[in-house]
Design a protein around this motif. Structure first.
Motif, PDB file in Angstrom:
ATOM      1  N   ALA A 102      -6.528  -7.253   0.267  1.00  0.00           N
ATOM      2  CA  ALA A 102      -7.085  -6.077  -0.394  1.00  0.00           C
ATOM      3  C   ALA A 102      -8.495  -6.372  -0.898  1.00  0.00           C
ATOM      4  N   LEU A 103      -9.385  -5.384  -0.773  1.00  0.00           N
ATOM      5  CA  LEU A 103     -10.774  -5.503  -1.232  1.00  0.00           C
ATOM      6  C   LEU A 103     -11.436  -6.754  -0.649  1.00  0.00           C
ATOM      7  N   ALA A 104     -11.105  -7.047   0.604  1.00  0.00           N
ATOM      8  CA  ALA A 104     -11.657  -8.244   1.243  1.00  0.00           C
ATOM      9  C   ALA A 104     -13.163  -8.147   1.446  1.00  0.00           C
ATOM     10  N   ASP A 105     -13.726  -6.946   1.317  1.00  0.00           N
ATOM     11  CA  ASP A 105     -15.173  -6.777   1.464  1.00  0.00           C
ATOM     12  C   ASP A 105     -15.904  -6.978   0.138  1.00  0.00           C
ATOM     13  N   TRP A 106     -15.194  -7.319  -0.917  1.00  0.00           N
ATOM     14  CA  TRP A 106     -15.808  -7.666  -2.202  1.00  0.00           C
ATOM     15  C   TRP A 106     -15.898  -9.186  -2.322  1.00  0.00           C
ATOM     16  N   PRO A 107     -16.831  -9.708  -3.095  1.00  0.00           N
ATOM     17  CA  PRO A 107     -16.820 -11.147  -3.390  1.00  0.00           C
ATOM     18  C   PRO A 107     -15.506 -11.521  -4.077  1.00  0.00           C
ATOM     19  N   ARG A 108     -14.969 -12.648  -3.702  1.00  0.00           N
ATOM     20  CA  ARG A 108     -13.641 -13.024  -4.172  1.00  0.00           C
ATOM     21  C   ARG A 108     -13.564 -13.087  -5.700  1.00  0.00           C
ATOM     22  N   ALA A 109     -14.541 -13.717  -6.320  1.00  0.00           N
ATOM     23  CA  ALA A 109     -14.519 -13.868  -7.779  1.00  0.00           C
ATOM     24  C   ALA A 109     -14.565 -12.513  -8.472  1.00  0.00           C
ATOM     25  N   ALA A 110     -15.410 -11.606  -7.982  1.00  0.00           N
ATOM     26  CA  ALA A 110     -15.517 -10.274  -8.586  1.00  0.00           C
ATOM     27  C   ALA A 110     -14.203  -9.520  -8.440  1.00  0.00           C
ATOM     28  N   ARG A 111     -13.579  -9.634  -7.268  1.00  0.00           N
ATOM     29  CA  ARG A 111     -12.303  -8.953  -7.031  1.00  0.00           C
ATOM     30  C   ARG A 111     -11.232  -9.471  -7.989  1.00  0.00           C
TER      31      ARG A 111
ATOM     32  N   ARG B 221     -11.516   3.594  -5.198  1.00  0.00           N
ATOM     33  CA  ARG B 221     -11.195   3.218  -3.815  1.00  0.00           C
ATOM     34  C   ARG B 221      -9.696   3.397  -3.546  1.00  0.00           C
ATOM     35  N   VAL B 222      -8.880   3.055  -4.523  1.00  0.00           N
ATOM     36  CA  VAL B 222      -7.433   3.285  -4.374  1.00  0.00           C
ATOM     37  C   VAL B 222      -7.168   4.783  -4.237  1.00  0.00           C
ATOM     38  N   GLN B 223      -7.866   5.570  -5.039  1.00  0.00           N
ATOM     39  CA  GLN B 223      -7.703   7.028  -4.986  1.00  0.00           C
ATOM     40  C   GLN B 223      -8.115   7.566  -3.615  1.00  0.00           C
ATOM     41  N   ARG B 224      -9.227   7.057  -3.068  1.00  0.00           N
ATOM     42  CA  ARG B 224      -9.688   7.496  -1.751  1.00  0.00           C
ATOM     43  C   ARG B 224      -8.678   7.089  -0.667  1.00  0.00           C
TER      44      ARG B 224
ATOM     45  N   LEU C  55       0.837  -1.198   0.000  1.00  0.00           N
ATOM     46  CA  LEU C  55       0.000   0.000   0.000  1.00  0.00           C
ATOM     47  C   LEU C  55       0.872   1.248   0.000  1.00  0.00           C
ATOM     48  N   PHE C  56       1.895   1.258   0.857  1.00  0.00           N
ATOM     49  CA  PHE C  56       2.813   2.401   0.910  1.00  0.00           C
ATOM     50  C   PHE C  56       3.563   2.551  -0.413  1.00  0.00           C
ATOM     51  N   ASP C  57       4.016   1.425  -0.972  1.00  0.00           N
ATOM     52  CA  ASP C  57       4.754   1.478  -2.242  1.00  0.00           C
ATOM     53  C   ASP C  57       3.885   2.048  -3.348  1.00  0.00           C
ATOM     54  N   ALA C  58       2.666   1.531  -3.441  1.00  0.00           N
ATOM     55  CA  ALA C  58       1.791   1.951  -4.539  1.00  0.00           C
ATOM     56  C   ALA C  58       1.440   3.428  -4.432  1.00  0.00           C
ATOM     57  N   LEU C  59       1.016   3.850  -3.241  1.00  0.00           N
ATOM     58  CA  LEU C  59       0.584   5.238  -3.090  1.00  0.00           C
ATOM     59  C   LEU C  59       1.771   6.194  -3.077  1.00  0.00           C
ATOM     60  N   GLY C  60       2.930   5.697  -2.712  1.00  0.00           N
ATOM     61  CA  GLY C  60       4.110   6.567  -2.674  1.00  0.00           C
ATOM     62  C   GLY C  60       4.849   6.670  -3.985  1.00  0.00           C
ATOM     63  N   ASN C  61       4.532   5.779  -4.956  1.00  0.00           N
ATOM     64  CA  ASN C  61       5.244   5.764  -6.241  1.00  0.00           C
ATOM     65  C   ASN C  61       4.299   5.999  -7.413  1.00  0.00           C
ATOM     66  N   ASP C  62       3.321   6.874  -7.216  1.00  0.00           N
ATOM     67  CA  ASP C  62       2.385   7.230  -8.275  1.00  0.00           C
ATOM     68  C   ASP C  62       1.694   5.993  -8.846  1.00  0.00           C
ATOM     69  N   CYS C  63       1.380   5.030  -7.962  1.00  0.00           N
ATOM     70  CA  CYS C  63       0.707   3.794  -8.357  1.00  0.00           C
ATOM     71  C   CYS C  63       1.436   3.078  -9.501  1.00  0.00           C
TER      72      CYS C  63
ATOM     73  N   ALA D 269      -6.428   1.837   5.026  1.00  0.00           N
ATOM     74  CA  ALA D 269      -6.642   0.395   4.914  1.00  0.00           C
ATOM     75  C   ALA D 269      -8.129   0.058   4.884  1.00  0.00           C
ATOM     76  N   ARG D 270      -8.924   0.796   5.647  1.00  0.00           N
ATOM     77  CA  ARG D 270     -10.378   0.566   5.623  1.00  0.00           C
ATOM     78  C   ARG D 270     -10.950   0.938   4.256  1.00  0.00           C
ATOM     79  N   ALA D 271     -10.467   2.046   3.686  1.00  0.00           N
ATOM     80  CA  ALA D 271     -10.996   2.499   2.401  1.00  0.00           C
ATOM     81  C   ALA D 271     -10.763   1.473   1.302  1.00  0.00           C
ATOM     82  N   LEU D 272      -9.666   0.734   1.408  1.00  0.00           N
ATOM     83  CA  LEU D 272      -9.333  -0.236   0.368  1.00  0.00           C
ATOM     84  C   LEU D 272      -9.752  -1.651   0.743  1.00  0.00           C
ATOM     85  N   GLY D 273     -10.475  -1.809   1.842  1.00  0.00           N
ATOM     86  CA  GLY D 273     -10.921  -3.138   2.248  1.00  0.00           C
ATOM     87  C   GLY D 273      -9.828  -4.001   2.835  1.00  0.00           C
ATOM     88  N   VAL D 274      -8.648  -3.420   3.093  1.00  0.00           N
ATOM     89  CA  VAL D 274      -7.537  -4.184   3.666  1.00  0.00           C
ATOM     90  C   VAL D 274      -7.808  -4.487   5.136  1.00  0.00           C
ATOM     91  N   HIS D 275      -8.401  -3.537   5.833  1.00  0.00           N
ATOM     92  CA  HIS D 275      -8.651  -3.701   7.268  1.00  0.00           C
ATOM     93  C   HIS D 275      -9.545  -4.917   7.517  1.00  0.00           C
TER      94      HIS D 275
END
Length: 911
Positions: free
Chosen positions: A370-379, A420-423, A348-356, A447-453
């Motif tokens: 990541a995105l653990a609040d999404w259905p696995r197949a959709a993610r 969500r990544v942007q948020r 997460l730090f790498d992605a957001l710190g290196n312009d994704c 982490a909550r915004a990206l479903g990591v939490h």
């Protein structure tokens, strides 16, 4: 430990320490029957609690026993409240970092590492009651005397650094530090005790702990059981040998101790208990650990411990054991930083710190957290579509560019993911300076915004990670010192390295543990992993400040005390084990690697006393047998090139020019790519390579000739300026992404004058540009009457004034290599296929080398006849494939070097 009328210290042999202490307690409290709850029993670590409880039950003979409080002194004291505010270790480390930053003493250094080292040193100074002189000059003179050197700038700086930071820490907001609070809690605890107190094998005590026992002894009975430092009449033969190898005081030579040992015991008691095995590298050591543990399990050993000094070997051994379905309970654990839960925050730090940057972003989104609040197949589908589009468009970084890709394709789900990544990035706000607790809060929100939490909450290591964040936030509450994201990340990485993850869900007879955690515990068999000089006793000095002489002068424990503690723990470990195997790497990275001096001394004493070696001979035989079995398995693997046959229904009915070339170069490559449909994913172009360079030149030339089919109609300067401008436009996006691409543009710009000169000469011969990047397809008939569609793209078609046609293939290769392609007619099918795809008579076919000097290499002979022969051969080949001919792997190095399916044919096993 001081002795008084009510404070008794009783020495017992290490092998009888727990059992003897428990018998003593049982006898002295026999009147209390099965209820020992009034007593308190202190042990060195909580892992020993179960062993002590078992020994108490055995000593009392009671099937049901109400146990005493069994705990460590530190855990017990932690439950005692104190009125004063306590500055946590994390808070003081942050304060020290702030002071170091303000002072500017270490401009280019890692201030968190220095602050952490100083924090530990200040704890030691408090723990061992080292007071500071009234003036810095007195402290400096004391340091110089300890160094036994004349006054110098380095000594003065070291003294000033420690002196000023010690005073800064003691004056900080009037708070107690952790060690000061521990001393206060011990004092309150001592004043509240009413019932007898026992301690078993606590080891060296601090001044505050000694005071605690003295104060307790003024009120209650206190009995401390310690391991005897010298062998007694009650010691077993193995203990005598170990005690003479590792004496508390070195007063006699090794030969004198060997003679005493030989006189006391006619034969070795260690020979059947202790073995030494030197491996050649980490893999062999791990295999030895795996084999030894599995053999012990087969023999019925119930309690097996591996005492780990080398974590790398231990992790490899654990993987081998788990492959053999042997689970390991790892008490030693491993750094929380190495868990996948910690890795997702790093991504997460790498992605957001290196312009994704695309690799960082995809690594983050592919994590199961990541995105653990999404259905696995959709993610998974959304991330797969994102990766495919990033690769197809070759977008290296930039969240806004990814969003445009999603909008362009109308992929609402993918756009939602990227939003969500942007948020998450906005919540983290990496460009601002924040306090450490504010950073921790921002990380949690991101982490909550990206479903990591949500993903971390349902994972054992993830839950511990979140708890670490919460506890650090609590410890640092109120801290206002602001740091950059880079400083926060360095601090966070250190905290993850210091935290240990232990998987409590595994229950197994095999445990991996540390030497201190093995104290007071008995095992059927023990492995000591990584017992080389580098790990045991380890480096001479790991401290950043103060050498050993200074530590002695100040009253701090040093290397000698550490080594003695290791010797005592090893003696207790071996004395309480049925069998011990000590492993180390005899060679590491091809270089000799020494056995630990502790075991080297023991081995030498054993050889002198009984002329017998402790080096293991059983395990090498097992390893040799295992290696022979693996060699037999390897020989049974595929030892000839694969040569698959294709069912008629699976034979492709169309082939491209590159597919034909693949069939000629290596039939198995054709099978993998065009029959199985396997393709390596397109790589995002990190930096321009020669293939990318060639494609950009193709585009520039196509656009130039589409506008100016006759270069001779323009003067040289304007034609060169036009092609140069088009080339700059074609390379612009690459240069914006990576300035190194400008070197490729400069290389092409140097070729442009030569190319335009060649083009003018060609036009003078009657030729002119007719078409470029021409997609063509034809159908050919095979000798057996089948039809096959041939398709491809012609780089360029030229038309002569008399109506003749020529096909041109642009190449960015040297002329010698181009001539080699045409040395044997039909070996390279590119130009004959261009002639076939044109579908009419061809007067000439040539490779045009776009390198200085620019020149064409023409295909000699009748190109139409060669094209017909190449088409006939293609038909024959496809007929043979239909008729069950095999497609073998050729294994030609020049082809395999650039093949993306070479792993599939397993060339390294048969070539």
């Amino acid at each position: 430990m001081p002795e008084s009328s009510r404070l008794r210290t009783l020495g017992l042999p290490p092998s009888q320490l727990v059992a003897g202490a428990c018998r003593y307690i049982a006898q002295h409290h026999a009147a209390q029957g099965r209820d020992l709850t009034r007593l308190t029993l202190l042990i060195p670590h909580l892992q020993a609690g179960a062993a002590v409880a078992r020994a108490l039950r055995a000593a009392t003979g009671a099937e049901v026993l109400l146990l005493p409080r069994i705990t460590t002194l530190a855990s017990w004291a932690q439950d005692i409240p104190v009125e004063a505010s306590v500055m946590s270790g994390a808070a003081r480390e942050a304060m020290l970092h702030q002071v170091l930053s303000q002072r500017g003493w270490f401009a280019q250094a890692d201030l968190w590492a220095i602050a952490g080292e100083l924090n530990g040193l200040l704890d030691e100074l408090t723990r061992w009651r080292v007071g500071m002189p009234d003036s810095i000059a007195d402290f400096q003179r004391r340091i110089e005397a300890a160094y036994r050197a004349r006054a110098g700038a380095s000594f003065a700086f070291e003294a000033k650094l420690v002196y000023e930071l010690w005073h800064a820490a003691t004056r900080s907001a009037g708070s107690l530090d952790v060690e000061g609070a521990y001393r206060l809690r011990l004092g309150k605890l001592a004043g509240a005790l009413r019932d007898p107190l026992y301690a078993i094998g606590l080891g060296r005590l601090t001044p505050a702990e000694n005071e605690f026992f003295e104060r307790c002894a003024a009120r209650i009975e206190v009995t401390c059981f310690v391991a005897e430092s010298e062998p007694s009449a009650h010691s077993c033969a193995a203990e005598r040998a170990l005690a003479l190898a590792w004496p508390a005081l070195l007063t006699r030579t090794l030969h004198e101790r060997a003679a005493e040992l030989r006189q006391a015991d006619r034969s070795s008691a260690l020979r059947a208990r202790l073995r030494l095995f030197g491996a050649h590298g980490v893999e062999q050591e791990a295999q030895a650990v795996d084999l030894a543990i599995r053999e012990w399990l087969v023999q019925g050993r119930q309690r097996i411990a591996a005492v780990v000094f080398d974590r790398l070997t231990a992790r490899r051994a654990r993987a081998l054991l788990e492959r053999a379905q042997v689970l390991v309970r790892d008490e030693a654990g491993w750094a929380l930083s190495t868990t996948s839960a910690a890795t997702v925050l790093s991504r997460l730090f790498d992605a957001l710190g290196n312009d994704c940057y695309h690799r960082d972003l995809l690594d983050l989104l592919k994590s199961p957290f990541a995105l653990a609040d999404w259905p696995r197949a959709a993610r998974q589908q959304a991330v797969w579509r994102l990766e495919r589009r990033i690769r197809e468009a070759s977008v290296r970084c930039g969240l806004e560019r990814y969003l445009r890709l999603a909008e362009k394709t109308g992929d609402a789900e993918l756009k939602q993911l990227l939003v969500r990544v942007q948020r998450a990035g906005r919540m983290l706000a990496l460009d601002r300076r924040k306090s450490l607790p504010a950073w921790l809060e921002a990380v949690e929100h991101s982490a909550r915004a990206l479903g990591v939490h949500a993903g971390l909450e349902h994972d054992a290591a993830g839950a511990q990670l979140l708890e670490l964040m919460r506890s650090l936030g609590s410890e640092l509450a109120g801290a206002s010192y602001a740091v950059s994201f880079g400083e926060f990340r360095r601090w966070w990485s250190r905290r993850l390295e210091a935290a240990t993850f232990r998987d409590a869900a595994i229950d197994s007879p095999v445990i991996f543990t540390s030497l201190p955690a093995a104290r007071l515990r008995a095992f059927d068999a023990v492995l000591v992993i990584g017992a080389d000089a580098a790990h045991l006793p380890g480096p001479a000095s790991a401290e950043m400040f103060f050498n050993q002489s200074v530590r002695r002068e100040l009253g701090l424990p040093g290397r000698a005390e550490r080594v003695r503690a290791l010797e005592e723990d090893l003696l207790g470990l071996i004395a309480n084990a049925g069998e011990v195997l000590v492993t180390w790497q005899r060679t590491r990275d091809g270089e000799p690697n020494l056995l630990s001096p502790l075991f080297e001394r023991l081995h030498a004493l054993h050889q002198l006393a009984w002329q017998d070696s402790l080096i293991d001979t059983h395990l090498p035989a097992l390893l040799a047998a295992q290696a022979a079995g693996r060699a037999a398995d390897a020989s049974a693997l595929q030892s000839t090139p694969p040569a698959p046959r294709v069912p008629a229904a699976a034979v492709p009915d169309a082939v491209s020019a590159s597919g034909y070339n693949a069939l000629m170069a290596c039939p198995y490559q054709f099978f993998a790519r065009y029959v199985l449909g396997l393709r390596a994913l397109e790589d995002v172009q990190e930096a321009l390579d020669k293939a990318g360079y060639g494609s950009r030149i193709h585009e520039a030339l196509y656009r130039f000739h589409a506008t100016h089919p006759r270069v001779s109609d323009r003067d040289s300067a304007s034609a060169q300026a036009e092609l140069d401008g088009l080339s700059q436009a074609v390379f612009a996006d690459l240069i914006a992404d990576n300035y190194v691409a400008s070197a490729w543009l400069a290389r092409w710009q140097a070729v442009i004058p030569g190319y335009l000169q060649w083009q003018r000469e060609r036009e003078a011969q009657g030729w002119r540009f007719h078409a470029g990047e021409l997609e063509r397809a034809i159908t050919i008939a095979t000798p057996a009457g089948r039809t096959l569609r041939l398709h491809g793209r012609i780089d360029r078609v030229d038309m002569h004034a008399d109506g003749a046609v020529a096909v041109v293939d642009y190449k960015t290769q040297a002329r010698t290599k181009l001539r080699g392609k045409l040395r044997i007619d039909g070996e390279d099918v590119q130009l004959p296929l261009y002639a076939l795809l044109w579908g009419g008579p061809i007067a000439a076919a040539l490779f045009l080398g776009l390198d200085a000097p620019v020149d064409g290499v023409a295909c000699e002979g009748d190109i139409d006849a060669l094209a017909r022969a190449v088409a006939e051969r293609l038909g024959q080949l496809f007929d043979r494939i239909h008729e069950d001919a095999s497609l073998p792997a050729h294994g030609v190095e020049a082809v395999c070097r650039h093949c993306d399916v070479s792993g599939l044919c397993r060339r390294k096993y048969w070539a």
